[in-house]
Design a protein around this motif. Structure first.
Motif, PDB file in Angstrom:
ATOM      1  N   GLU A  41      -3.014  24.269   3.098  1.00 25.64           N
ATOM      2  CA  GLU A  41      -2.274  24.016   1.853  1.00 25.64           C
ATOM      3  C   GLU A  41      -1.038  23.440   2.321  1.00 25.64           C
ATOM      4  OE1 GLU A  41      -3.742  24.958  -1.077  1.00 25.64           O
ATOM      5  OE2 GLU A  41      -5.352  25.885  -0.230  1.00 25.64           O
ATOM      6  N   ALA A  42      -0.219  22.993   1.006  1.00 17.23           N
ATOM      7  CA  ALA A  42       1.206  22.319   1.284  1.00 17.23           C
ATOM      8  C   ALA A  42       1.914  23.692   1.683  1.00 17.23           C
ATOM      9  CB  ALA A  42       1.462  21.671   0.130  1.00 17.23           C
ATOM     10  N   VAL A  43       2.961  23.263   2.573  1.00 19.51           N
ATOM     11  CA  VAL A  43       3.824  24.603   2.857  1.00 19.51           C
ATOM     12  C   VAL A  43       5.263  24.052   2.294  1.00 19.51           C
ATOM     13  CG1 VAL A  43       5.036  25.913   4.613  1.00 19.51           C
ATOM     14  CG2 VAL A  43       2.481  25.249   4.939  1.00 19.51           C
ATOM     15  N   GLY A  44       5.896  24.915   1.556  1.00 19.98           N
ATOM     16  CA  GLY A  44       7.091  24.378   1.046  1.00 19.98           C
ATOM     17  C   GLY A  44       7.322  23.516  -0.249  1.00 19.98           C
ATOM     18  N   PHE A  45       6.001  23.449  -0.704  1.00 19.05           N
ATOM     19  CA  PHE A  45       6.266  22.414  -2.016  1.00 19.05           C
ATOM     20  C   PHE A  45       4.689  22.460  -2.584  1.00 19.05           C
ATOM     21  CE2 PHE A  45       4.659  19.524   1.176  1.00 19.05           C
ATOM     22  CZ  PHE A  45       3.892  18.447   0.459  1.00 19.05           C
ATOM     23  N   GLU A  46       4.611  22.270  -3.764  1.00 20.44           N
ATOM     24  CA  GLU A  46       3.189  22.225  -4.244  1.00 20.44           C
ATOM     25  C   GLU A  46       2.795  20.662  -4.107  1.00 20.44           C
ATOM     26  OE1 GLU A  46       1.486  24.418  -6.407  1.00 20.44           O
ATOM     27  OE2 GLU A  46       2.895  25.932  -5.697  1.00 20.44           O
ATOM     28  N   GLY A  47       1.500  20.626  -3.676  1.00 21.64           N
ATOM     29  CA  GLY A  47       0.986  19.207  -3.399  1.00 21.64           C
ATOM     30  C   GLY A  47      -0.517  19.376  -2.933  1.00 21.64           C
ATOM     31  N   ALA A  48      -1.262  18.244  -2.684  1.00 22.47           N
ATOM     32  CA  ALA A  48      -2.574  18.244  -2.288  1.00 22.47           C
ATOM     33  C   ALA A  48      -2.632  18.999  -0.786  1.00 22.47           C
ATOM     34  CB  ALA A  48      -2.885  16.798  -2.114  1.00 22.47           C
ATOM     35  N   ARG A  49      -3.772  19.172  -0.167  1.00 21.57           N
ATOM     36  CA  ARG A  49      -4.114  20.024   1.047  1.00 21.57           C
ATOM     37  C   ARG A  49      -3.747  19.027   2.027  1.00 21.57           C
ATOM     38  NH1 ARG A  49      -9.291  23.100  -0.487  1.00 21.57           N
ATOM     39  NH2 ARG A  49      -8.513  24.998  -1.415  1.00 21.57           N
ATOM     40  N   PHE A  50      -3.265  19.091   3.150  1.00 18.38           N
ATOM     41  CA  PHE A  50      -3.054  18.498   4.490  1.00 18.38           C
ATOM     42  C   PHE A  50      -4.076  18.672   5.266  1.00 18.38           C
ATOM     43  CE2 PHE A  50       1.325  18.301   3.123  1.00 18.38           C
ATOM     44  CZ  PHE A  50       1.944  17.477   3.712  1.00 18.38           C
ATOM     45  N   TYR A  51      -4.459  17.485   6.044  1.00 18.33           N
ATOM     46  CA  TYR A  51      -5.080  17.763   7.349  1.00 18.33           C
ATOM     47  C   TYR A  51      -4.081  17.651   8.393  1.00 18.33           C
ATOM     48  CZ  TYR A  51      -9.781  16.614   5.580  1.00 18.33           C
ATOM     49  OH  TYR A  51     -11.018  16.657   4.849  1.00 18.33           O
ATOM     50  N   ASN A  52      -4.330  18.517   9.634  1.00 18.81           N
ATOM     51  CA  ASN A  52      -3.061  18.489  10.567  1.00 18.81           C
ATOM     52  C   ASN A  52      -4.170  18.677  11.866  1.00 18.81           C
ATOM     53  OD1 ASN A  52      -0.615  19.081   9.315  1.00 18.81           O
ATOM     54  ND2 ASN A  52      -1.834  20.439   8.152  1.00 18.81           N
ATOM     55  N   LEU A  53      -3.481  18.189  12.886  1.00 15.21           N
ATOM     56  CA  LEU A  53      -4.040  18.204  14.288  1.00 15.21           C
ATOM     57  C   LEU A  53      -3.001  18.168  15.345  1.00 15.21           C
ATOM     58  CD1 LEU A  53      -4.562  15.248  15.762  1.00 15.21           C
ATOM     59  CD2 LEU A  53      -5.848  15.138  13.594  1.00 15.21           C
ATOM     60  N   VAL A  54      -3.372  18.372  16.567  1.00 18.15           N
ATOM     61  CA  VAL A  54      -2.422  18.209  17.881  1.00 18.15           C
ATOM     62  C   VAL A  54      -3.144  17.177  18.488  1.00 18.15           C
ATOM     63  CG1 VAL A  54      -1.456  19.240  19.755  1.00 18.15           C
ATOM     64  CG2 VAL A  54      -1.259  20.233  17.447  1.00 18.15           C
ATOM     65  N   ALA A  55      -2.346  16.067  19.166  1.00 20.03           N
ATOM     66  CA  ALA A  55      -2.825  15.186  20.356  1.00 20.03           C
ATOM     67  C   ALA A  55      -2.039  15.277  21.201  1.00 20.03           C
ATOM     68  CB  ALA A  55      -2.843  13.829  19.458  1.00 20.03           C
ATOM     69  N   ALA A  56      -2.630  15.043  22.571  1.00 15.66           N
ATOM     70  CA  ALA A  56      -1.885  15.064  23.745  1.00 15.66           C
ATOM     71  C   ALA A  56      -2.131  13.949  24.464  1.00 15.66           C
ATOM     72  CB  ALA A  56      -1.870  16.347  24.462  1.00 15.66           C
ATOM     73  N   PHE A  57      -1.142  13.354  25.404  1.00 16.33           N
ATOM     74  CA  PHE A  57      -1.489  12.421  26.343  1.00 16.33           C
ATOM     75  C   PHE A  57      -0.156  12.622  27.335  1.00 16.33           C
ATOM     76  CE2 PHE A  57       1.424  10.963  23.351  1.00 16.33           C
ATOM     77  CZ  PHE A  57       2.669  10.380  23.759  1.00 16.33           C
ATOM     78  N   SER A  58      -0.592  11.886  28.614  1.00 17.85           N
ATOM     79  CA  SER A  58       0.422  11.937  29.733  1.00 17.85           C
ATOM     80  C   SER A  58       0.950  10.441  29.721  1.00 17.85           C
ATOM     81  CB  SER A  58      -0.498  12.071  31.099  1.00 17.85           C
ATOM     82  OG  SER A  58      -0.920  13.568  31.127  1.00 17.85           O
ATOM     83  N   THR A  59       2.218  10.533  29.940  1.00 21.39           N
ATOM     84  CA  THR A  59       3.065   9.020  30.078  1.00 21.39           C
ATOM     85  C   THR A  59       4.219   9.533  30.963  1.00 21.39           C
ATOM     86  OG1 THR A  59       3.856   7.420  28.667  1.00 21.39           O
ATOM     87  CG2 THR A  59       4.498   9.700  27.940  1.00 21.39           C
ATOM     88  N   GLU A  60       4.842   8.023  31.417  1.00 22.32           N
ATOM     89  CA  GLU A  60       5.974   7.956  32.186  1.00 22.32           C
ATOM     90  C   GLU A  60       7.046   7.477  31.073  1.00 22.32           C
ATOM     91  OE1 GLU A  60       6.936   9.080  34.605  1.00 22.32           O
ATOM     92  OE2 GLU A  60       4.985   9.676  35.620  1.00 22.32           O
TER      93      GLU A  60
END
Length: 165
Positions: A41-60
């Motif tokens: 559900e949207a957090v802090g406001f009325e709105g459409a549902r979110f898709y959320n994820l976490v992505a990771a990578f290694s970098t210099e």
């Protein structure tokens, strides 16, 4: 090489913007590790549902260059910056961890406080980095997720990125 973790979300054409952003990100920074996709559900406001994820990578790449890349990817996906903090968006990519760096520069704080504040950040982070320790708190993300107050959490795992596109 530091491991970089990003929180990625969308609630406008989310089936289009999330996979597209991940492809663009991979072209720019290399191979990604990606959590499952969580609908919330949207957090802090009325709105459409979110898709959320976490992505990771290694970098210099330095933090400033990563921030620039993330902003460019958001812009490429129609992100506008003239709206309130809590509002619908095509794409939101937040740098949440850069190795074990503890940093406060302008608007950038690392580790990002959203990690311990929002289930839509912590749960996917705990999924892909359960044994990694929060650089300030010293507990693993699995431990933090286990202790997280889930009584008002309205989110659920919907599968992988390939399931939503």
């Amino acid at each position: 090489m530091p491991d970089v973790f990003l929180s990625i979300g969308s609630n406008i054409e989310r089936e289009k913007h999330i996979p597209s952003a991940l492809r663009e990100l991979e072209e720019r920074v290399g191979s990604l590790t990606v959590s499952g996709v969580y609908e919330s559900e949207a957090v802090g406001f009325e709105g459409a549902r979110f898709y959320n994820l976490v992505a990771a990578f290694s970098t210099e790449l330095p933090v400033s260059e990563i921030a620039k890349i993330l902003s460019e990817i958001e812009n490429n996906h129609g992100r506008t910056r003239d709206c309130k903090k809590f509002s619908s968006r095509t794409l939101d990519i937040d740098l949440i961890l850069y190795g074990d760096e503890v940093l406060q520069e302008g608007k950038l704080t690392l580790p990002r406080e959203d990690i311990t504040r929002y289930a839509f950040v912590l749960e996917p982070l705990a999924e892909i980095a359960p044994n990694r320790k929060h650089p300030v708190i010293g507990e693993t993300y699995a431990e933090l997720w286990a202790k997280f107050d889930k009584t008002s959490v309205n989110q659920w795992r919907v599968g992988s990125v390939s399931d939503i596109s």
